[in-house]
Design an enzyme around this catalytic site. Structure first.
Site, mmCIF file in Angstrom:
data_model
loop_
_atom_site.group_PDB
_atom_site.id
_atom_site.type_symbol
_atom_site.label_atom_id
_atom_site.label_comp_id
_atom_site.label_asym_id
_atom_site.label_seq_id
_atom_site.Cartn_x
_atom_site.Cartn_y
_atom_site.Cartn_z
ATOM 1 N N ASP A 26 0.929 -1.253 -0.071
ATOM 2 C CA ASP A 26 -0.216 0.132 -0.043
ATOM 3 C C ASP A 26 0.734 1.477 0.132
ATOM 4 O O ASP A 26 0.361 2.465 0.679
ATOM 5 C CB ASP A 26 -1.097 0.010 1.014
ATOM 6 C CG ASP A 26 -1.901 -1.360 1.230
ATOM 7 O OD1 ASP A 26 -1.960 -1.968 0.129
ATOM 8 O OD2 ASP A 26 -2.853 -1.412 2.264
ATOM 9 N N LYS A 131 -6.717 -4.882 -2.959
ATOM 10 C CA LYS A 131 -7.355 -5.843 -1.843
ATOM 11 C C LYS A 131 -8.335 -4.747 -1.190
ATOM 12 O O LYS A 131 -8.053 -3.670 -0.971
ATOM 13 C CB LYS A 131 -6.078 -6.139 -0.797
ATOM 14 C CG LYS A 131 -5.283 -5.042 -0.329
ATOM 15 C CD LYS A 131 -4.176 -5.370 0.596
ATOM 16 C CE LYS A 131 -3.365 -4.429 1.368
ATOM 17 N NZ LYS A 131 -4.242 -3.585 2.145
ATOM 18 N N CYS A 164 -1.994 -2.537 7.885
ATOM 19 C CA CYS A 164 -1.859 -3.524 6.904
ATOM 20 C C CYS A 164 -0.805 -4.490 6.611
ATOM 21 O O CYS A 164 -0.672 -5.453 6.097
ATOM 22 C CB CYS A 164 -2.143 -2.708 5.396
ATOM 23 S SG CYS A 164 -3.829 -2.068 5.244
HETATM 24 C C1 C5J Z 1 -2.951 0.651 5.691
HETATM 25 C C2 C5J Z 1 -4.595 1.793 6.721
HETATM 26 N N1 C5J Z 1 -2.533 0.381 4.313
HETATM 27 N N2 C5J Z 1 -3.811 2.100 7.735
HETATM 28 N N3 C5J Z 1 -4.196 0.925 5.643
HETATM 29 O O1 C5J Z 1 -2.312 0.371 6.741
HETATM 30 O O2 C5J Z 1 -5.833 2.136 6.781
#
Ligand code: C5J
Length: 236
Positions: A26, A131, A164
């Site tokens: 991400d 995802k 994540c």
């Molecule tokens: C991720 C989030 N990528 N913090 N998402 O960690 O909502």
């Protein structure tokens, strides 16, 4: 056998390095830049930038060695049919998932803000997983792709460490992957949560896996590729 200096003890790279994948979670504008999802939730998003140069070095090393690379994006379909109400309504941020912000609709696939930052943009042939959840296995083909490619070892990086990144590492650990979280290639909006996550992962003899700085990985990869090369060139 090539070992990376790691905690709680050395991490053994697979003999066949093509079984080792770099997983980048991400690294999207929605989490890294003002005007995205992370910002809407009130976070200091710019502190995530610190890991970009080291992560880029690791990515370049994997590319140069021809090793598997997985990028993930947290995103939803435009009609939000893959976003449960529990996620949609959580947080009471300035903007909700699906709302229009300065970089397009928040956390919606294909919007400018949902893309991976240009420094780490995927190249053709690299695996890209979209995802809907926090973990990269839930609701995605990641498990079957890794299985089909014979990948057994994962280096896990990206943002955010305790959300994540950690969720994905726990999912992978339960599925039998040998996972290592790269300490200086993951970041959180909360330094204390990053630290706690690293400690949790490697506690109890590595109950979720290993952690190590990128320097350990560079050293171990260099040693492993040297011995693979000598294995290939040695006359039988
Ligand atoms: C991720 C989030 N990528 N913090 N998402 O960690 O909502």
């Amino acid at each position: 056998m090539s070992l990376a200096a790691a905690r709680p003890y050395e991490y053994e790279l697979p003999q066949d390095l093509s079984k080792l994948a770099l997983v980048i979670i991400d690294m999207q504008r929605d989490f890294m830049e003002p005007g995205g999802f992370g910002d809407a939730l009130g976070n200091d998003v710019l502190r995530l930038q610190a890991i970009v140069p080291t992560l880029k070095q690791l990515l370049d090393t994997f590319r140069a060695m021809g090793l598997p690379i997985v990028h993930t994006l947290e995103c939803h379909q435009a009609d939000l049919s893959d976003c449960p109400p529990s996620k949609l309504n959580r947080g009471k941020g300035a903007l909700k998932i699906g709302d229009s912000g300065p970089m397009g609709r928040i956390l919606v696939a294909g919007e400018a803000g949902n893309g991976i930052i240009p420094e780490l943009a995927p190249l053709p042939g690299e695996i890209v997983i979209m995802k809907p959840g926090k973990g990269a296995f839930y609701g995605t083909p990641l498990g079957s792709i890794l299985l089909e490619k014979g990948i057994t070892h994962l280096l896990i990086t990206g943002v955010t460490t305790e959300v994540c990144v950690q969720t994905t590492m726990r999912e992978a650990n339960d599925r039998g992957y040998e996972c290592l979280m790269v300490e200086d290639c993951t970041e959180s909006y909360f330094p204390e949560f990053k630290q706690a996550t690293l400690e949790m992962v490697r506690a109890q003899g590595g109950i979720v896996g290993w952690t190590a700085p990128a320097a350990s990985i560079f050293q171990a990869l260099a040693a492993a590729s040297k011995s693979q090369m000598s294995g290939v060139t040695a006359p039988v």
